[in-house]
Each structure stands twice: as C-alpha cells, then as structure tokens.
Design a protein around this motif. Sequence first.
Motif, PDB file in Angstrom:
ATOM      1  N   VAL A  24     -12.929 -10.431  -7.145  1.00 24.93           N
ATOM      2  CA  VAL A  24     -12.717  -8.914  -7.398  1.00 24.93           C
ATOM      3  C   VAL A  24     -11.151  -8.761  -7.623  1.00 24.93           C
ATOM      4  O   VAL A  24     -10.541  -8.038  -8.312  1.00 24.93           O
ATOM      5  N   LEU A  25     -10.464  -9.186  -6.582  1.00 25.42           N
ATOM      6  CA  LEU A  25      -9.132  -8.806  -6.481  1.00 25.42           C
ATOM      7  C   LEU A  25      -8.424  -9.621  -7.662  1.00 25.42           C
ATOM      8  O   LEU A  25      -7.410  -9.043  -8.262  1.00 25.42           O
ATOM      9  N   LYS A  26      -8.974 -10.935  -8.227  1.00 22.32           N
ATOM     10  CA  LYS A  26      -8.078 -11.746  -9.225  1.00 22.32           C
ATOM     11  C   LYS A  26      -8.675 -10.831 -10.549  1.00 22.32           C
ATOM     12  O   LYS A  26      -7.517 -10.729 -11.285  1.00 22.32           O
ATOM     13  N   GLN A  27      -9.705 -10.569 -10.652  1.00 22.95           N
ATOM     14  CA  GLN A  27     -10.101  -9.867 -12.048  1.00 22.95           C
ATOM     15  C   GLN A  27      -9.168  -8.519 -12.205  1.00 22.95           C
ATOM     16  O   GLN A  27      -8.842  -8.268 -13.317  1.00 22.95           O
ATOM     17  N   ALA A  28      -8.930  -7.673 -11.039  1.00 25.15           N
ATOM     18  CA  ALA A  28      -8.418  -6.582 -11.104  1.00 25.15           C
ATOM     19  C   ALA A  28      -6.741  -6.838 -11.477  1.00 25.15           C
ATOM     20  O   ALA A  28      -6.139  -6.145 -12.154  1.00 25.15           O
ATOM     21  N   ARG A  29      -6.328  -7.811 -10.707  1.00 29.90           N
ATOM     22  CA  ARG A  29      -4.847  -8.365 -10.966  1.00 29.90           C
ATOM     23  C   ARG A  29      -4.668  -8.521 -12.326  1.00 29.90           C
ATOM     24  O   ARG A  29      -3.513  -7.891 -13.261  1.00 29.90           O
ATOM     25  N   SER A  31      -6.489  -7.778 -14.899  1.00 33.26           N
ATOM     26  CA  SER A  31      -6.776  -6.515 -15.794  1.00 33.26           C
ATOM     27  C   SER A  31      -5.700  -5.649 -15.837  1.00 33.26           C
ATOM     28  O   SER A  31      -5.277  -5.057 -16.624  1.00 33.26           O
ATOM     29  N   ALA A  32      -4.918  -5.448 -14.653  1.00 29.51           N
ATOM     30  CA  ALA A  32      -3.778  -4.703 -14.627  1.00 29.51           C
ATOM     31  C   ALA A  32      -2.490  -5.416 -15.219  1.00 29.51           C
ATOM     32  O   ALA A  32      -1.410  -5.013 -15.255  1.00 29.51           O
ATOM     33  N   GLY A  33      -2.598  -6.706 -15.779  1.00 32.37           N
ATOM     34  CA  GLY A  33      -1.410  -7.386 -16.295  1.00 32.37           C
ATOM     35  C   GLY A  33      -0.418  -7.896 -15.450  1.00 32.37           C
ATOM     36  O   GLY A  33       0.643  -7.943 -15.531  1.00 32.37           O
ATOM     37  N   LEU A  34      -0.808  -8.154 -14.212  1.00 30.72           N
ATOM     38  CA  LEU A  34       0.366  -8.441 -13.134  1.00 30.72           C
ATOM     39  C   LEU A  34      -0.058  -9.925 -12.828  1.00 30.72           C
ATOM     40  O   LEU A  34      -1.017 -10.563 -12.849  1.00 30.72           O
ATOM     41  N   THR A  35       1.027 -10.592 -12.454  1.00 28.70           N
ATOM     42  CA  THR A  35       1.132 -12.067 -12.140  1.00 28.70           C
ATOM     43  C   THR A  35       0.937 -12.105 -10.531  1.00 28.70           C
ATOM     44  O   THR A  35       1.500 -11.161  -9.875  1.00 28.70           O
ATOM     45  N   VAL A  36       0.640 -13.274  -9.754  1.00 30.10           N
ATOM     46  CA  VAL A  36       0.533 -13.313  -8.601  1.00 30.10           C
ATOM     47  C   VAL A  36       2.221 -13.239  -7.943  1.00 30.10           C
ATOM     48  O   VAL A  36       2.241 -12.487  -6.808  1.00 30.10           O
ATOM     49  N   ASP A  37       2.894 -13.471  -8.592  1.00 30.82           N
ATOM     50  CA  ASP A  37       4.502 -13.320  -8.152  1.00 30.82           C
ATOM     51  C   ASP A  37       4.892 -11.736  -8.173  1.00 30.82           C
ATOM     52  O   ASP A  37       5.437 -11.219  -7.334  1.00 30.82           O
ATOM     53  N   GLU A  38       4.347 -11.263  -9.077  1.00 30.22           N
ATOM     54  CA  GLU A  38       4.655  -9.657  -9.000  1.00 30.22           C
ATOM     55  C   GLU A  38       3.860  -8.811  -7.925  1.00 30.22           C
ATOM     56  O   GLU A  38       4.380  -7.895  -7.310  1.00 30.22           O
ATOM     57  N   VAL A  39       2.665  -9.371  -7.700  1.00 31.68           N
ATOM     58  CA  VAL A  39       1.891  -8.534  -6.538  1.00 31.68           C
ATOM     59  C   VAL A  39       2.585  -9.082  -5.634  1.00 31.68           C
ATOM     60  O   VAL A  39       2.623  -8.278  -4.463  1.00 31.68           O
ATOM     61  N   SER A  40       3.121 -10.390  -5.097  1.00 33.84           N
ATOM     62  CA  SER A  40       3.687 -10.895  -3.769  1.00 33.84           C
ATOM     63  C   SER A  40       5.056 -10.119  -3.748  1.00 33.84           C
ATOM     64  O   SER A  40       5.417  -9.565  -2.442  1.00 33.84           O
ATOM     65  N   ALA A  41       5.819 -10.006  -4.764  1.00 31.66           N
ATOM     66  CA  ALA A  41       6.996  -8.922  -4.673  1.00 31.66           C
ATOM     67  C   ALA A  41       6.632  -7.645  -4.170  1.00 31.66           C
ATOM     68  O   ALA A  41       7.529  -6.936  -3.452  1.00 31.66           O
ATOM     69  N   ALA A  42       5.564  -7.129  -4.504  1.00 29.89           N
ATOM     70  CA  ALA A  42       5.247  -5.481  -4.413  1.00 29.89           C
ATOM     71  C   ALA A  42       4.706  -5.271  -2.994  1.00 29.89           C
ATOM     72  O   ALA A  42       4.924  -4.422  -2.376  1.00 29.89           O
ATOM     73  N   THR A  43       4.023  -6.359  -2.426  1.00 28.19           N
ATOM     74  CA  THR A  43       3.423  -6.206  -1.293  1.00 28.19           C
ATOM     75  C   THR A  43       4.000  -7.151  -0.071  1.00 28.19           C
ATOM     76  O   THR A  43       3.403  -6.759   1.051  1.00 28.19           O
ATOM     77  N   ARG A  44       4.879  -7.702  -0.370  1.00 25.51           N
ATOM     78  CA  ARG A  44       5.367  -8.991   0.601  1.00 25.51           C
ATOM     79  C   ARG A  44       4.520  -9.751   1.455  1.00 25.51           C
ATOM     80  O   ARG A  44       4.617 -10.391   2.446  1.00 25.51           O
ATOM     81  N   VAL A  45       3.485 -10.089   0.540  1.00 24.93           N
ATOM     82  CA  VAL A  45       2.425 -11.158   1.150  1.00 24.93           C
ATOM     83  C   VAL A  45       2.745 -12.426   0.254  1.00 24.93           C
ATOM     84  O   VAL A  45       2.993 -12.156  -1.037  1.00 24.93           O
ATOM     85  N   HIS A  70      -3.781  -7.854   4.506  1.00 24.61           N
ATOM     86  CA  HIS A  70      -3.576  -8.579   3.241  1.00 24.61           C
ATOM     87  C   HIS A  70      -4.414  -8.036   2.086  1.00 24.61           C
ATOM     88  O   HIS A  70      -4.215  -7.439   0.877  1.00 24.61           O
ATOM     89  N   ILE A  71      -5.875  -7.897   2.434  1.00 29.61           N
ATOM     90  CA  ILE A  71      -6.724  -7.337   1.464  1.00 29.61           C
ATOM     91  C   ILE A  71      -6.550  -5.986   0.885  1.00 29.61           C
ATOM     92  O   ILE A  71      -6.307  -5.435  -0.037  1.00 29.61           O
ATOM     93  N   ARG A  72      -6.077  -5.128   2.071  1.00 24.79           N
ATOM     94  CA  ARG A  72      -5.755  -3.791   1.740  1.00 24.79           C
ATOM     95  C   ARG A  72      -4.294  -3.643   0.927  1.00 24.79           C
ATOM     96  O   ARG A  72      -4.397  -2.621  -0.011  1.00 24.79           O
ATOM     97  N   MET A  73      -3.549  -4.365   1.222  1.00 29.18           N
ATOM     98  CA  MET A  73      -2.171  -4.202   0.481  1.00 29.18           C
ATOM     99  C   MET A  73      -2.428  -4.833  -1.167  1.00 29.18           C
ATOM    100  O   MET A  73      -1.677  -4.135  -1.981  1.00 29.18           O
ATOM    101  N   ILE A  74      -2.982  -5.966  -1.171  1.00 25.18           N
ATOM    102  CA  ILE A  74      -3.311  -6.386  -2.581  1.00 25.18           C
ATOM    103  C   ILE A  74      -4.018  -5.419  -3.317  1.00 25.18           C
ATOM    104  O   ILE A  74      -3.995  -5.191  -4.481  1.00 25.18           O
ATOM    105  N   ALA A  75      -5.126  -4.866  -2.626  1.00 30.67           N
ATOM    106  CA  ALA A  75      -5.926  -4.064  -3.541  1.00 30.67           C
ATOM    107  C   ALA A  75      -5.435  -2.814  -4.010  1.00 30.67           C
ATOM    108  O   ALA A  75      -5.554  -2.391  -4.942  1.00 30.67           O
TER     109      ALA A  75
END
Length: 274
Positions: A24-29, A31-45, A70-75
């Motif tokens: 679910v988290l991967k498909q949402a990422r 769909s939002a057009g985000l890379t793992v690096d971008e999610v990491s930079a925004a959440t500090r995970v 981690h689930i809460r911040m990534i979601a």
Amino acid sequence: MTLGNSPEDDRPSTEEDRPSIGRVLKQARISAGLTVDEVSAATRVRVPIIHAIEQDDFSRSGGDVYARGHIRMIAGRVGVDPGPLIERYDAQRGGRPAPTPAAPLFEAERIRPDARRPNWTAAMVAAIVAVVGFVGFTLFSGGDGGSGRDRPVAEGQAPGATPSQRSSGKPADPKPVPSDSAIAAVPNDKVTVRLAVVESRSWISARARDGRLIFDGTLSQGDSRTFQDKEGINLVLGNAGVIDLFVNGKKVEDDFRPGQVQRLSYTKGDPQVG
C-alpha cells in the motif's frame, strides 16, 4: 454446462486478498510521483528502512514502537491515512499493548518555606498587636502624676529582633514568602522531561533507561506530558518541530522542524541531545 459466476467469485475478500502494508505504501508513493530518497528527506526515515517496509520487513525499524512511527510518517508523506495501516500492523502482531500510564507530574507548583525557620510574618503581626495594645493601655489607664495621656508612649520590640534593631527601636523586617509564580523545583535525584505540543499534533514514545515503556501515543495542540526516571529518559518524537521540550527544569533550544522524527536521550546532567 452452466453459465454465470463461479462460487469463488462471490466469496468475500479476506485479509490475504488485501494488499500488504508495504505494498500500500509503495503504490501510494509511486502514485504520488515520489522517490524513496524524497520520502526519506521529508520524513527523516533512512532509505534502507523505507525499502524494507515496502517489502513488509519491519525488522530494521528497531521494534514495534519505531515501526508504528515509521508507518505513520511515511503514510502521511505519500497521502495515505495511517490509521488503518497501524491497526493492521497491530492485528498481525496480536494487538497493541496497553500503554503504561505516564509518571505523575512532579509536585512543585510552589517553593514551600522550611518549617524549621522562624515565621517572620507571624512575628511581625505579633509585634504590631503588642504595640497597639501597649499604646491603648498607656492612653486609657490612670497613673501617678496625672493621666496616662501625659506620659510618653513606649515602643514595643518585635520578637526575635536583632541587637541593632532593638537599639533603633524598629521591628524586625518580615522575611519574604515565595509567591505562587515561583519556578517549580526539579528533583535532583531524578531525570525530569516535560513535553508541550504548541500546534498541530505529535506522536510521542517515552521509555525509561532500562527499556520500560512510560508513554506511547499522540498528543494534540495544548496537551503536555511530564516523564520521570531515576536514570534517564529515551524519547522518540514524531513531528518534533511542534513540541516545546524542557529537561531537568531547562528549556531545550533546538532546530527541529515540523515533520521530523527525533530520537533523544537525557540523563541527570545538563540537557544533552542523544
């Protein structure tokens, strides 16, 4: 030969039919057009942890408390409601344990005067009463050589006055009594951490130095909690930028930003970021 839907097509969906938390988290990422690096930079995970979670591997998170954070911040970053995902995570692990009640707030709203010291306020009142009584006695009582009004009025002395105050005839000055606005005392034999959410809301986990869970939950704007332990307090703060933090009676000046996850550790010494 019959036509129509097979019985298997009509069966209700089960837990196995639903996409996993990581999927679910991967498909949402994506769909939002985000890379793992971008999610990491925004959440500090960290990037490896995000990759592992998207593969439903939560072993890198360091425990259930951190995994939920981690689930809460990534979601929140990829636009998914974290509530159902957290519930599924807890259900897969036998349910979420009941949080341990937070340590009671230390009782120090005012600095109480030492009972063994003299009560200067009471002494001053007693001195005034003595003076007024003596003046009244000398004014209205008779005596040798005329009315009491013709005689000088003797000055009373305050109990407990110093020799210099006795010679000057002045009563002892009362010792100031601490007001209700005095700064609350902090126990020297414990580590005291106080959190106050100034806006929005924040997820917080607090543990004693020995690993005992003190608090695990979400606080909203205006909420505050105080934790104490004899050895130290370990914190995990989600959305750390909206929290005012006080350690051992001192405010911690930090540069945390909204959306950050911070892991902190404090002991009996001066506030030190862990």
